[in-house]
Design a protein around this motif. Sequence first.
Motif, PDB file in Angstrom:
ATOM      1  N   GLY A 203      12.722  63.346   5.018  1.00 46.89           N
ATOM      2  CA  GLY A 203      14.141  62.781   4.627  1.00 46.89           C
ATOM      3  C   GLY A 203      14.168  64.104   3.722  1.00 46.89           C
ATOM      4  O   GLY A 203      13.658  64.156   3.150  1.00 46.89           O
ATOM      5  N   GLU A 204      15.748  64.822   4.584  1.00 41.45           N
ATOM      6  CA  GLU A 204      15.747  65.695   3.120  1.00 41.45           C
ATOM      7  C   GLU A 204      17.317  65.180   2.049  1.00 41.45           C
ATOM      8  O   GLU A 204      18.442  64.576   3.596  1.00 41.45           O
ATOM      9  N   LEU A 205      18.167  65.999   1.325  1.00 33.76           N
ATOM     10  CA  LEU A 205      18.159  65.276   0.632  1.00 33.76           C
ATOM     11  C   LEU A 205      20.552  66.054   0.595  1.00 33.76           C
ATOM     12  O   LEU A 205      19.721  66.962   1.567  1.00 33.76           O
ATOM     13  N   LEU A 206      20.889  64.996   1.161  1.00 34.49           N
ATOM     14  CA  LEU A 206      22.142  65.597   1.354  1.00 34.49           C
ATOM     15  C   LEU A 206      23.173  65.579   0.306  1.00 34.49           C
ATOM     16  O   LEU A 206      23.555  66.868   0.357  1.00 34.49           O
ATOM     17  N   PHE A 207      23.219  64.261  -0.490  1.00 34.30           N
ATOM     18  CA  PHE A 207      23.948  65.086  -1.916  1.00 34.30           C
ATOM     19  C   PHE A 207      23.410  63.896  -2.915  1.00 34.30           C
ATOM     20  O   PHE A 207      22.900  62.518  -1.802  1.00 34.30           O
ATOM     21  N   LYS A 208      23.879  63.478  -3.944  1.00 35.41           N
ATOM     22  CA  LYS A 208      23.795  62.629  -4.732  1.00 35.41           C
ATOM     23  C   LYS A 208      25.201  61.280  -4.735  1.00 35.41           C
ATOM     24  O   LYS A 208      26.265  62.228  -5.097  1.00 35.41           O
ATOM     25  N   ALA A 209      24.859  60.255  -5.685  1.00 31.74           N
ATOM     26  CA  ALA A 209      25.422  59.229  -6.025  1.00 31.74           C
ATOM     27  C   ALA A 209      26.262  59.842  -6.894  1.00 31.74           C
ATOM     28  O   ALA A 209      27.499  60.626  -6.940  1.00 31.74           O
ATOM     29  N   SER A 210      26.093  60.984  -7.857  1.00 29.16           N
ATOM     30  CA  SER A 210      26.488  61.569  -8.841  1.00 29.16           C
ATOM     31  C   SER A 210      27.615  62.623  -8.406  1.00 29.16           C
ATOM     32  O   SER A 210      27.905  63.460  -9.756  1.00 29.16           O
ATOM     33  N   ASP A 211      27.159  63.082  -7.428  1.00 27.14           N
ATOM     34  CA  ASP A 211      27.721  64.166  -7.212  1.00 27.14           C
ATOM     35  C   ASP A 211      29.454  63.499  -6.867  1.00 27.14           C
ATOM     36  O   ASP A 211      30.676  64.463  -6.992  1.00 27.14           O
ATOM     37  N   SER A 212      29.313  62.316  -7.181  1.00 26.17           N
ATOM     38  CA  SER A 212      30.683  62.065  -6.408  1.00 26.17           C
ATOM     39  C   SER A 212      32.449  61.929  -7.719  1.00 26.17           C
ATOM     40  O   SER A 212      32.013  61.199  -9.430  1.00 26.17           O
ATOM     41  N   PRO A 213      33.252  62.840  -7.589  1.00 25.27           N
ATOM     42  CA  PRO A 213      33.956  62.429  -8.986  1.00 25.27           C
ATOM     43  C   PRO A 213      34.997  61.609  -9.415  1.00 25.27           C
ATOM     44  O   PRO A 213      36.136  61.013 -10.102  1.00 25.27           O
ATOM     45  N   TRP A 214      35.091  60.311  -8.274  1.00 29.28           N
ATOM     46  CA  TRP A 214      35.704  58.980  -8.555  1.00 29.28           C
ATOM     47  C   TRP A 214      35.144  57.889  -8.898  1.00 29.28           C
ATOM     48  O   TRP A 214      35.240  57.354  -9.752  1.00 29.28           O
ATOM     49  N   SER A 215      33.575  58.021  -8.629  1.00 26.62           N
ATOM     50  CA  SER A 215      33.061  56.558  -9.178  1.00 26.62           C
ATOM     51  C   SER A 215      32.665  56.833 -10.189  1.00 26.62           C
ATOM     52  O   SER A 215      31.804  57.420 -10.773  1.00 26.62           O
ATOM     53  N   ARG A 216      32.525  55.693 -11.186  1.00 27.72           N
ATOM     54  CA  ARG A 216      32.365  55.632 -11.960  1.00 27.72           C
ATOM     55  C   ARG A 216      31.653  54.154 -12.822  1.00 27.72           C
ATOM     56  O   ARG A 216      31.579  52.986 -12.120  1.00 27.72           O
ATOM     57  N   GLU A 217      30.370  54.262 -13.696  1.00 30.13           N
ATOM     58  CA  GLU A 217      30.216  53.052 -14.103  1.00 30.13           C
ATOM     59  C   GLU A 217      29.965  53.168 -15.902  1.00 30.13           C
ATOM     60  O   GLU A 217      30.318  54.463 -16.319  1.00 30.13           O
ATOM     61  N   LYS A 218      29.663  52.455 -16.545  1.00 30.08           N
ATOM     62  CA  LYS A 218      29.189  52.269 -18.037  1.00 30.08           C
ATOM     63  C   LYS A 218      27.774  52.562 -18.023  1.00 30.08           C
ATOM     64  O   LYS A 218      27.075  51.887 -17.432  1.00 30.08           O
ATOM     65  N   ASP A 219      26.753  52.945 -19.027  1.00 30.98           N
ATOM     66  CA  ASP A 219      25.428  53.307 -19.171  1.00 30.98           C
ATOM     67  C   ASP A 219      25.385  52.193 -19.966  1.00 30.98           C
ATOM     68  O   ASP A 219      25.810  51.992 -21.114  1.00 30.98           O
ATOM     69  N   SER A 220      23.824  52.597 -20.664  1.00 29.93           N
ATOM     70  CA  SER A 220      23.278  51.244 -21.569  1.00 29.93           C
ATOM     71  C   SER A 220      23.752  51.452 -23.002  1.00 29.93           C
ATOM     72  O   SER A 220      24.433  49.993 -23.628  1.00 29.93           O
ATOM     73  N   GLN A 221      24.574  52.237 -23.219  1.00 31.31           N
ATOM     74  CA  GLN A 221      25.388  52.823 -24.877  1.00 31.31           C
ATOM     75  C   GLN A 221      27.274  52.682 -24.566  1.00 31.31           C
ATOM     76  O   GLN A 221      27.694  52.701 -25.583  1.00 31.31           O
TER      77      GLN A 221
END
Length: 334
Positions: A203-221
């Motif tokens: 398998g070869e990488l196309l892109f990562k979830a973090s490349d998205s400008p619209w998707s958001r979440e909160k980290d543990s802090q």
Amino acid sequence: MIFVKQFGAILLICLFSVTKNFSQQRFQVKSGIPLDSIRLSDPSVLADKNTQMYYMTGTGGLLWKSKDLEYWEGPYHVAKTNPDSWMGEKPMIWAAELHQYKNKYYYFATFTNRDVKIDTVAGNIIERRASHVLVSDKPEGPYMPMADRTYLPANKPTLDGTLWVDMNGKPYMVYCYEWLQNGNGTMEKIELKSDLSGSLGEGELLFKASDSPWSREKDSQGNDKPNKVTDGPYLFRTGTGRLGMIWTSWIYNVYTQGVAYSKSGTLDGPWDQAKNPITPPNFGHGMLFETFEGKTLMAVHSHKKVNDRTIRIPHLFEVDLTGDKLKVIKPFKF
């Protein structure tokens, strides 16, 4: 990620919480079931010109069929797995798609063997899960295993595999490598054999979830950051020949679908992520198909909580692909 559901009242037939015995349950086949009475995650529709019938699959290993998209008959069990394979006796089945290719029909789906644990990350046990392909001579199945017992690495959880054939006629599976193990879900590709009976290379990488400008979440802090989920890839070309991919993630607790476009016009990208989502909130895991009348539709499921219960219902949207970008126009009216 997609989830599986419990079977409810007779007109609300389909999927819900998958248990070890799910694949052995027998549901009564009914006809004249309205689309919005079906409970189904990750709906995918094949418009088969040979039979002039629409076939809908999704999570749960079941199939529905319809002449007009409005009323459906089903559900039918169509996936026949090998109990001696890595999937085990009763695998969970997620996000099934049907593809017609070289006079045969192929069943792309995610299979999970809950009895096999491949990793533990941050206290979470990761089960044996992978995208895989079955084959049939008919769109209604049954869909059977092919030569290769494994398409993707046994030590990685992968899901939501879909088919793409490039301009040179070379077939690929595009799939997600799940965030549960890598912490930042990825979209990847792997070349398939010419008859789709197995994979070639790695398998070869196309892109990562973090490349998205619209998707958001909160980290543990509590800090804001891109969401880690990649889900539901589906590829298309616009009227100008531009290669695009719809895919789904989250904006905090809202299931959301976006789109990316390849700058090179090939799977290799680089992939340019659109700034904003393309569907209303709480709709996602989309795919595209053309009706027998020539109209392009997107199948998605709605995703919302009702009294602490997650409800997923298939929906159709009209889509415009005539220009340089995919445009979601409005909900499809029968």
